[in-house]
Scaffold this motif. Structure first.
Motif, PDB file in Angstrom:
ATOM      1  N   ALA A 193       0.825  -1.214   0.000  1.00 40.84           N
ATOM      2  CA  ALA A 193       0.000   0.000   0.000  1.00 40.84           C
ATOM      3  C   ALA A 193       0.860   1.266   0.000  1.00 40.84           C
ATOM      4  N   THR A 194       1.999   1.226   0.669  1.00 37.23           N
ATOM      5  CA  THR A 194       2.821   2.434   0.762  1.00 37.23           C
ATOM      6  C   THR A 194       3.870   2.533  -0.337  1.00 37.23           C
ATOM      7  N   ARG A 195       4.468   1.410  -0.713  1.00 37.73           N
ATOM      8  CA  ARG A 195       5.563   1.429  -1.687  1.00 37.73           C
ATOM      9  C   ARG A 195       5.145   0.953  -3.069  1.00 37.73           C
ATOM     10  N   GLY A 196       4.072   0.193  -3.129  1.00 37.13           N
ATOM     11  CA  GLY A 196       3.638  -0.393  -4.381  1.00 37.13           C
ATOM     12  C   GLY A 196       3.983  -1.871  -4.423  1.00 37.13           C
ATOM     13  N   TYR A 197       3.151  -2.628  -5.095  1.00 38.02           N
ATOM     14  CA  TYR A 197       3.340  -4.078  -5.190  1.00 38.02           C
ATOM     15  C   TYR A 197       4.644  -4.418  -5.908  1.00 38.02           C
ATOM     16  N   GLU A 198       4.852  -3.831  -7.062  1.00 33.46           N
ATOM     17  CA  GLU A 198       6.033  -4.149  -7.866  1.00 33.46           C
ATOM     18  C   GLU A 198       7.328  -3.728  -7.178  1.00 33.46           C
TER      19      GLU A 198
ATOM     20  N   GLU B 106      13.953 -14.278   4.193  1.00 35.15           N
ATOM     21  CA  GLU B 106      13.279 -14.576   2.927  1.00 35.15           C
ATOM     22  C   GLU B 106      12.924 -16.060   2.855  1.00 35.15           C
ATOM     23  N   ARG B 107      13.807 -16.895   3.363  1.00 34.27           N
ATOM     24  CA  ARG B 107      13.564 -18.344   3.360  1.00 34.27           C
ATOM     25  C   ARG B 107      12.281 -18.677   4.125  1.00 34.27           C
ATOM     26  N   THR B 108      12.094 -18.024   5.254  1.00 31.88           N
ATOM     27  CA  THR B 108      10.874 -18.241   6.040  1.00 31.88           C
ATOM     28  C   THR B 108       9.651 -17.801   5.241  1.00 31.88           C
ATOM     29  N   PHE B 109       9.777 -16.670   4.551  1.00 30.68           N
ATOM     30  CA  PHE B 109       8.673 -16.210   3.710  1.00 30.68           C
ATOM     31  C   PHE B 109       8.261 -17.301   2.724  1.00 30.68           C
ATOM     32  N   PHE B 110       9.250 -17.886   2.057  1.00 33.99           N
ATOM     33  CA  PHE B 110       8.953 -18.880   1.029  1.00 33.99           C
ATOM     34  C   PHE B 110       8.553 -20.247   1.593  1.00 33.99           C
ATOM     35  N   ARG B 111       8.695 -20.439   2.878  1.00 36.41           N
ATOM     36  CA  ARG B 111       8.128 -21.639   3.515  1.00 36.41           C
ATOM     37  C   ARG B 111       6.604 -21.532   3.579  1.00 36.41           C
ATOM     38  N   HIS B 112       6.120 -20.296   3.609  1.00 35.60           N
ATOM     39  CA  HIS B 112       4.681 -20.071   3.762  1.00 35.60           C
ATOM     40  C   HIS B 112       3.985 -19.699   2.454  1.00 35.60           C
ATOM     41  N   PHE B 113       4.713 -19.083   1.540  1.00 34.55           N
ATOM     42  CA  PHE B 113       4.098 -18.586   0.295  1.00 34.55           C
ATOM     43  C   PHE B 113       4.987 -18.913  -0.897  1.00 34.55           C
ATOM     44  N   THR B 114       4.369 -19.272  -1.998  1.00 29.63           N
ATOM     45  CA  THR B 114       5.141 -19.583  -3.200  1.00 29.63           C
ATOM     46  C   THR B 114       5.713 -18.332  -3.851  1.00 29.63           C
ATOM     47  N   ASP B 115       5.020 -17.210  -3.692  1.00 27.31           N
ATOM     48  CA  ASP B 115       5.511 -15.930  -4.206  1.00 27.31           C
ATOM     49  C   ASP B 115       4.796 -14.802  -3.474  1.00 27.31           C
ATOM     50  N   LYS B 116       5.238 -13.581  -3.730  1.00 29.36           N
ATOM     51  CA  LYS B 116       4.665 -12.453  -2.982  1.00 29.36           C
ATOM     52  C   LYS B 116       3.208 -12.205  -3.333  1.00 29.36           C
ATOM     53  N   ARG B 117       2.774 -12.632  -4.497  1.00 28.69           N
ATOM     54  CA  ARG B 117       1.370 -12.471  -4.884  1.00 28.69           C
ATOM     55  C   ARG B 117       0.461 -13.269  -3.950  1.00 28.69           C
TER      56      ARG B 117
ATOM     57  N   GLN C  97      -7.958  -4.495  -1.429  1.00 29.25           N
ATOM     58  CA  GLN C  97      -8.596  -4.338  -2.734  1.00 29.25           C
ATOM     59  C   GLN C  97      -7.926  -3.243  -3.560  1.00 29.25           C
ATOM     60  N   LEU C  98      -7.515  -2.180  -2.920  1.00 29.65           N
ATOM     61  CA  LEU C  98      -6.810  -1.108  -3.620  1.00 29.65           C
ATOM     62  C   LEU C  98      -5.497  -1.625  -4.214  1.00 29.65           C
ATOM     63  N   VAL C  99      -4.754  -2.412  -3.445  1.00 26.15           N
ATOM     64  CA  VAL C  99      -3.511  -3.003  -3.946  1.00 26.15           C
ATOM     65  C   VAL C  99      -3.806  -3.902  -5.142  1.00 26.15           C
TER      66      VAL C  99
ATOM     67  N   PRO D 238      -2.401  -5.605 -12.632  1.00 26.55           N
ATOM     68  CA  PRO D 238      -3.116  -6.540 -13.505  1.00 26.55           C
ATOM     69  C   PRO D 238      -2.964  -8.010 -13.097  1.00 26.55           C
ATOM     70  N   ALA D 239      -1.784  -8.419 -12.668  1.00 21.43           N
ATOM     71  CA  ALA D 239      -1.587  -9.817 -12.272  1.00 21.43           C
ATOM     72  C   ALA D 239      -2.410 -10.162 -11.031  1.00 21.43           C
ATOM     73  N   LEU D 240      -2.519  -9.215 -10.123  1.00 20.79           N
ATOM     74  CA  LEU D 240      -3.326  -9.449  -8.927  1.00 20.79           C
ATOM     75  C   LEU D 240      -4.813  -9.460  -9.251  1.00 20.79           C
ATOM     76  N   ARG D 241      -5.227  -8.596 -10.172  1.00 19.29           N
ATOM     77  CA  ARG D 241      -6.637  -8.613 -10.596  1.00 19.29           C
ATOM     78  C   ARG D 241      -6.975  -9.961 -11.224  1.00 19.29           C
ATOM     79  N   GLU D 242      -6.067 -10.492 -12.025  1.00 19.50           N
ATOM     80  CA  GLU D 242      -6.296 -11.804 -12.652  1.00 19.50           C
ATOM     81  C   GLU D 242      -6.356 -12.899 -11.589  1.00 19.50           C
ATOM     82  N   ARG D 243      -5.494 -12.831 -10.592  1.00 15.99           N
ATOM     83  CA  ARG D 243      -5.494 -13.828  -9.519  1.00 15.99           C
ATOM     84  C   ARG D 243      -6.798 -13.755  -8.729  1.00 15.99           C
TER      85      ARG D 243
END
Length: 191
Positions: A21-26, A41-52, A106-108, A113-118
């Motif tokens: 929300a503050t810096r932008g998704y990309e 970062e490793r811990t992040f990827f234990r929980h999520f396949t990507d930032k999306r 929802q704003l994010v 476009p990739a998030l809208r598609e998801r």
């Protein structure tokens, strides 16, 4: 580093939402999300396949709420009554205190476009899941698909209305009002 605290996925999700929300998704990386809550970062990827995917945490709970509502509907209920039960069950996931969080999320999503598609994929999958549950209850097509797609459409419109800054009604009230409007339209008695 903070490790093994309960609620890690939820903390990562909240941090990601704030950064998006503050810096932008990309402009936000998975590493930055993890570091903002004292993780790697490793811990992040234990929980999520990507930032999306961090924005779509809880998809199983979301789908299950609809399925619980389908299951809770009376045995002889009409397809649209079953969908109403599913929407009522799912409305519990959207208490008023989550409105600001949902607005930010929802704003994010709307800005990427990739998030809208998801998000669209999430709703298409939900409609297919509900239609399968209706067929399992003995409702044939096209009624099962029509009812499921209509229910997801009502959900989408209700969600948009619920997010409006001036909206005071509960999510459940909005879905009930919209289902009533859908039935009016279907009968051909609308204005």
């Amino acid at each position: 580093m903070v490790r093994w605290e309960p609620g890690t996925p939820e903390r990562l999700q909240q941090a990601a939402l704030e950064l998006f929300a503050t810096r932008g998704y990309e402009q936000t990386t998975a590493t930055e999300i993890a570091q903002s809550v004292g993780l790697t970062e490793r811990t992040f990827f234990r929980h999520f396949t990507d930032k999306r995917e961090v924005l779509f945490l809880g998809q199983d709970v979301f789908n299950q709420a609809f399925l619980d509502g389908v299951e809770a509907a009376p045995a002889q209920a009409a397809p649209i009554e079953i969908v109403a039960s599913a929407l009522e069950s799912a409305a519990a996931l959207f208490p008023d205190e989550r409105r600001d969080h949902s607005r930010t999320r929802q704003l994010v999503i709307e800005q990427n476009p990739a998030l809208r598609e998801r998000e669209a994929h999430k709703l298409r999958s939900l409609a297919a899941t509900i239609a399968d549950a209706l067929r399992a209850r003995g409702i044939d097509d096209p009624a099962a698909t029509l009812a499921a797609e209509s229910g997801v459409t009502v959900f989408g419109i209700a969600f948009t209305q619920w997010l409006r800054q001036d909206e005071q009604r509960s999510f459940g009230t909005i879905t009930t009002d919209l289902l009533r409007e859908l039935q009016t339209v279907a009968r051909g008695t609308g204005a």
